[in-house]
Design a protein around this motif. Structure first.
Motif, short mmCIF file in Angstrom:
data_model
loop_
_atom_site.label_atom_id
_atom_site.label_comp_id
_atom_site.label_asym_id
_atom_site.label_seq_id
_atom_site.Cartn_x
_atom_site.Cartn_y
_atom_site.Cartn_z
N ILE A 259 -18.65 -8.41 -10.98
CA ILE A 259 -18.57 -7.68 -12.26
C ILE A 259 -18.21 -6.20 -12.10
CG2 ILE A 259 -19.86 -6.94 -14.33
CD1 ILE A 259 -21.56 -9.46 -14.10
N CYS B 2 -22.04 -12.27 -17.21
CA CYS B 2 -21.06 -11.51 -18.03
C CYS B 2 -21.31 -11.78 -19.50
CB CYS B 2 -19.63 -11.94 -17.71
SG CYS B 2 -19.04 -11.32 -16.16
N LEU C 64 -13.47 -2.27 -19.00
CA LEU C 64 -13.91 -3.28 -19.98
C LEU C 64 -15.42 -3.46 -19.88
CD1 LEU C 64 -11.23 -6.05 -19.29
CD2 LEU C 64 -11.40 -4.67 -21.37
N ARG C 65 -16.03 -3.84 -21.00
CA ARG C 65 -17.45 -4.23 -20.97
C ARG C 65 -17.57 -5.59 -20.28
NH1 ARG C 65 -20.73 -1.07 -24.83
NH2 ARG C 65 -19.27 0.36 -25.76
N ASN C 66 -18.80 -5.91 -19.81
CA ASN C 66 -18.99 -7.11 -18.98
C ASN C 66 -18.43 -8.39 -19.61
OD1 ASN C 66 -20.35 -5.32 -17.41
ND2 ASN C 66 -22.37 -6.26 -17.61
N THR D 143 -14.99 -4.26 -13.87
CA THR D 143 -15.23 -3.54 -15.13
C THR D 143 -14.89 -2.05 -14.96
OG1 THR D 143 -17.55 -3.37 -14.48
CG2 THR D 143 -17.00 -5.07 -16.11
N ILE E 122 -14.48 -9.34 -19.35
CA ILE E 122 -13.75 -9.71 -18.12
C ILE E 122 -13.69 -11.23 -17.90
CG2 ILE E 122 -14.12 -7.48 -16.97
CD1 ILE E 122 -16.12 -8.91 -15.11
N LEU F 183 -19.03 1.10 -13.98
CA LEU F 183 -18.19 1.69 -15.03
C LEU F 183 -18.82 2.99 -15.52
CD1 LEU F 183 -15.92 1.84 -17.08
CD2 LEU F 183 -17.06 0.09 -18.45
N THR G 243 -8.61 -11.21 -15.19
CA THR G 243 -9.82 -10.64 -14.58
C THR G 243 -10.78 -11.76 -14.15
OG1 THR G 243 -10.48 -10.18 -16.87
CG2 THR G 243 -9.90 -8.29 -15.51
N LYS H 164 -21.96 -1.79 -20.44
CA LYS H 164 -21.00 -1.15 -19.54
C LYS H 164 -21.68 -1.22 -18.19
CE LYS H 164 -18.87 2.06 -22.72
NZ LYS H 164 -18.91 3.39 -23.28
N SER H 165 -21.06 -1.84 -17.21
CA SER H 165 -21.72 -2.01 -15.91
C SER H 165 -22.06 -0.64 -15.32
CB SER H 165 -20.81 -2.76 -14.93
OG SER H 165 -19.83 -1.89 -14.42
#
Ligand code: PAF
Length: 306
Positions: free
Chosen positions: A193, A248, A202-204, A197, A207, A259, A213, A255-256
């Protein structure tokens, strides 16, 4: 229990806040002066999944000398600085202080051991999600389970006691006899992840919606799984690729952490996540090209941003 949280960003503050609400004496220890000042002046503000409130009975400091010896030191600094941060907090660690790491990535146990020895380390993982909103204010973005265990696998009294204290503080906790397998399970989730990300912003959840992705996620986790097997790690989750995709979806809006690091121009934990797969793979002659590419692209992004 007297507890200090070393590294009181979003996750550290969340655990500190919950433990304080569970009637423990909690100190947040962090180098971020503005955050510390706000908490001492106005309390710790928590919003989100567990309700909006202010935790009043919590103290924060940049100076470990203010704290004294604690019963539990919970480590939540980035895994890039685990040993350095612990070195600076040595004078709050007594002979029976338990050191608990719930950090992401590989190598934290070894780093802690290099500073304080192996005896009092307890490790684990967390599935809670948290984000920093502003100094003194965090968002509890996702509620999940905390799993902890002794390195040697024994279900000791001290680990059971910790579980009780966490449960009483509304941190639902499970004790495992395979903490190394658990750490690798979580590592493979982060392998699939975090870098993707951070690179795509991108948010989890997104993806696994794009086939491009999703394919990279599957390949990266697949390489990690091979490395784990070669090392003789007994993964708890037998389907790491599916498990990662499931995380995910469960943390779709997150937001990981990587990220967030990129957005905030901080050094990421890439060396302890995808970089660790590349390093460990080399030791066992396993090629890990996808993890190498993810690692190198994140490193370039870090260099460009800083
Ligand atoms: O590092 C993170 O952000 C988290 O470990 C996870 C599980 C990927 C959720 O965002």
């Amino acid at each position: 229990m007297r507890i200090a949280v070393l590294g009181s960003g979003a996750m550290g503050s969340l655990y500190g806040g919950l433990l304080s609400e569970g009637n423990n004496e909690v100190w947040l220890l962090d180098i971020w002066k503005e955050h510390v000042k706000r908490i001492n002046k106005e309390g710790l503000k928590i919003e989100g999944k567990s309700g909006n409130r202010i935790v009043e009975n919590i103290r924060a400091t940049v100076d470990p000398n203010e704290i004294g010896i604690v019963d539990l030191l919970l480590i939540f600094v980035k895994s890039t600085i685990t040993d350095k941060a612990l070195e600076g907090a040595k004078n709050i660690i007594g002979e029976s202080t338990l050191i608990l790491t719930l950090q992401n990535g590989l190598g934290n146990i070894e780093k802690i051991e290099s500073v304080v020895g192996k005896e009092n380390i307890i490790a684990g993982t967390t599935s809670h999600g948290a984000t920093m909103l502003s100094p003194g204010k965090i968002l509890h973005a996702g509620i999940g389970t905390t799993i902890i265990g002794e390195i040697n696998g024994l279900k000791s009294d001290r680990v059971k006691r910790l579980k009780e204290i966490f449960d009483e503080s509304k941190i639902e906790t499970v004790v495992t006899d395979n903490v190394i397998g658990l750490i690798w399970d979580k590592l493979l989730v982060n392998v699939g992840i975090n870098a993707i990300t951070a690179l795509t912003e991108l948010r989890n959840g997104r993806i696994v919606e794009f086939i491009e992705t999703k394919e990279i996620l599957e390949l990266a986790v697949g390489e990690g799984e091979k490395v784990a097997k070669a090392k003789g790690i007994k993964l708890i989750n037998q389907e790491p690729i599916e498990h990662t995709k499931q995380i995910c979806r469960l943390t779709a809006q997150n937001k990981s952490s990587m990220l967030q690091d990129i957005i905030n121009k901080r050094k990421t934990e890439i060396d302890m996540i995808n970089g660790a797969i590349v390093r460990e793979g080399k030791k066992h002659s396993i090629n890990t090209p996808i993890n190498l590419i993810l690692t190198n692209l994140i490193k370039v992004k870090e260099k460009r941003e800083n």
